[in-house]
Design an enzyme around this catalytic site. Structure first.
Site: not given
Ligand SMILES: [Zn+2]
Length: 364
Positions: A60-61, A63-64, A188, A215, A265, A303, A305, A308, A334
């Site tokens: 990101d720039s 700015g935020f 914006q 924004g 994001d 799940c 993963c 899990c 997870h």
């Molecule tokens: Zn999981």
């Protein structure tokens, strides 16, 4: 995009992150500029080399963060003077210095320097802020075009294919090891739909290979976010990436993807994980609750993963209650897996010509 603020997606090493399979991560210019410094990262191979991450990075720039974190900021035509949230030291960001920082960090996708309009803001203030962002977008592009470069990085030995079937995902070895940096514009216009349209059209006139909607998620109600996204999207080209900054819950990312958003994001999956809030196919679980103390079931039986597959809710609850660092690591693995699996189902639906939708617990 998982968020890796300080050149780390908090709580997870890069090889595990690769396995979970994000195609790109986000990092923060403001934070890296303050610590460890752009020059340090640049000398150590840019973000790719420094953090050993062999896939794309978006920055990101700054700015935020200037608008949300720092005290005593002063906005002028030239740029923003602000004080560091770390030590109070004084700094200056402009479209040019933000581009210079992001180019130096070696990001693949760089964001134009914009002013994030606060909410609420009156009509006059919103227009002035939008106009400033447009002038800054033109300055960002000019500096970027004159200084952009090709980012190169080495293949990392541990690079491996993400688990499972991932429609549209690159296989290991197919990841490019060099790419020219790209600059995205940011729309914006506050919560004003007419200004959003104007901002979109004039940002497109400047011309970028991708467009972000900025924004939003600044304290407005969710129905308003949705309305502004919908109204802005129809003025952005569908054949370029459309990026909605800073969202959202698992339900929201599916909804926005269905509306036509390509990139998002959010710190939510990683931040919530560190606070013991876990997203599952059966809804949200607060793992600290005593009801899980004797629960032998996996966190989410649906799940795939590694958390899990291996651990019980009781163990995860114990780690969290005992404030063990492993709790943050496992919870992060997870939650990110859940988010990226959710996006995989979105891609699958799109590739089949269906509208992506979030399965309700009963259907899963
Ligand atoms: Zn999981």
């Amino acid at each position: 995009m998982p968020v890796g603020t300080l050149a780390t997606v908090k709580g997870i090493p890069q090889d595990l992150l690769e396995e979970i399979g994000p195609e790109i991560i986000l990092s923060n210019t403001y934070h890296l500029y303050l610590r460890p410094g752009v020059e340090t990262v640049r000398r150590l191979g840019g973000l790719h080399g420094f953090m050993s991450w062999p896939r794309p990075v978006l920055t990101d720039s700054g700015g935020f963060q200037v608008f949300s974190l720092s005290d005593l900021r002063k906005v002028r035509e030239e740029g923003v003077t602000f004080r560091s949230h770390l030590d109070g030291s004084s700094h200056f960001f402009s479209p040019e210095s933000s581009m210079e920082a992001q180019i130096g960090l070696g990001a693949d996708i760089i964001m134009a320097f914009d002013e994030c309009t606060e909410h609420p803001a009156d009509a006059r203030r919103t227009r002035e802020s939008m106009e400033l962002t447009l002038r800054w977008a033109a300055r960002s592009k000019k500096f970027f075009e004159e200084h952009k470069r090709e980012v190169q990085w080495k293949e990392v030995a541990s690079s491996q294919s993400p688990v499972g079937s991932n429609p549209g995902l690159l296989a290991a070895g197919d990841w490019p090891l060099a790419a020219e940096q790209q600059l995205f514009g940011i729309v914006q216009g506050g919560m004003d739909l007419a200004l959003r349209k104007e901002s979109a059209e004039r940002t497109i006139e400047i011309g970028f290979p991708g467009y972000a909607i900025g924004g939003l998620s600044v304290g407005e109600p969710r129905h308003l976010t949705r309305e502004v996204v919908e109204a802005t999207l129809e003025h952005l080209p569908a054949d370029k990436p459309r990026y909605l900054m800073g969202v959202g819950t698992p339900e929201e990312i599916v909804e926005y993807a269905a509306m036509g958003i390509d990139m998002m994001d959010c710190v939510l999956p990683t931040r919530a994980a560190r606070h013991g809030l876990l997203f599952t196919s059966e809804g949200r679980i607060s793992i600290k609750q005593a009801r899980y103390a004797q629960d032998e079931a996996p966190l989410d039986p649906k799940c795939p993963c590694r958390v899990c597959q291996r651990y019980s809710r009781a163990y995860l609850r114990h780690l969290y209650a005992a404030n063990e660092v492993l709790a943050q690591v496992l919870n992060t693995i997870h939650n990110l897996s859940f988010y990226l699996d959710t996006m995989r189902t979105v891609r699958q639906a799109i590739s089949l010509g269906d509208t992506p939708r979030f399965p309700h617990a009963a259907e899963r």
